[in-house]
Motif scaffolding. Structure first.
Motif, mmCIF file in Angstrom:
data_model
loop_
_atom_site.group_PDB
_atom_site.id
_atom_site.type_symbol
_atom_site.label_atom_id
_atom_site.label_comp_id
_atom_site.label_asym_id
_atom_site.label_seq_id
_atom_site.Cartn_x
_atom_site.Cartn_y
_atom_site.Cartn_z
ATOM 1 N N TYR A 51 28.237 25.731 48.305
ATOM 2 C CA TYR A 51 28.133 25.259 49.688
ATOM 3 C C TYR A 51 27.018 25.987 50.431
ATOM 4 N N LEU A 55 23.628 23.328 48.990
ATOM 5 C CA LEU A 55 23.667 22.182 49.898
ATOM 6 C C LEU A 55 22.774 22.424 51.117
ATOM 7 N N ASP A 59 23.198 17.744 54.010
ATOM 8 C CA ASP A 59 24.332 17.492 53.121
ATOM 9 C C ASP A 59 25.644 17.901 53.786
ATOM 10 N N ARG A 60 25.639 19.097 54.366
ATOM 11 C CA ARG A 60 26.850 19.597 55.026
ATOM 12 C C ARG A 60 27.230 18.713 56.207
ATOM 13 N N TYR A 65 30.682 18.357 50.146
ATOM 14 C CA TYR A 65 31.142 19.715 49.841
ATOM 15 C C TYR A 65 31.559 19.773 48.373
#
Length: 83
Positions: A51, A55, A59-60, A65
Motif C-alpha cells: 500500500y 500504489l 490508486d489509493r 488496496y
C-alpha cells in the motif's frame, strides 16, 4: 530447532517437532493457530508495504488496496466443514 521456531514465531509442530500428546484434532487446531498468529501478521506487514510503496495516490484514491485471502488456510476443522 526450537530457537529458530521462536525467532520466526513458528510452532514446533509445523516443522515436525510434536510432543507425544498431540492428536489429529489438536494438530488441526495448531495449524489454524499457525495461520492466525504466524502468517496473518506477515500478511498485514506485506499489505501495508504494498500500500505504501507500490500504489500511487491515484490508486489509493480509486479504492485499490492489497489484500491476502487466506480463506483456504482458515477452512476450520473437518467436522466444522461437514456441518
Amino acid at each position: 530447532m526450537l530457537e529458530i521456531c521462536r525467532a520466526f514465531r513458528v510452532m514446533p509442530i509445523m516443522i515436525g517437532q510434536a510432543d507425544k500428546a498431540a492428536t489429529y484434532a489438536s494438530a488441526e487446531q495448531m495449524f489454524l493457530a499457525h495461520v492466525k498468529y504466524t502468517l496473518m501478521p506477515w500478511y498485514r506487514r506485506i499489505e501495508m508495504s504494498i500500500y505504501k510503496n507500490l500504489l500511487t495516490r491515484e490508486d489509493r484514491a480509486a479504492g485499490i488496496y492489497p489484500k491476502f485471502l487466506p480463506n483456504a488456510l482458515m477452512r476450520g476443522t473437518a467436522r466444522d466443514r461437514a456441518e
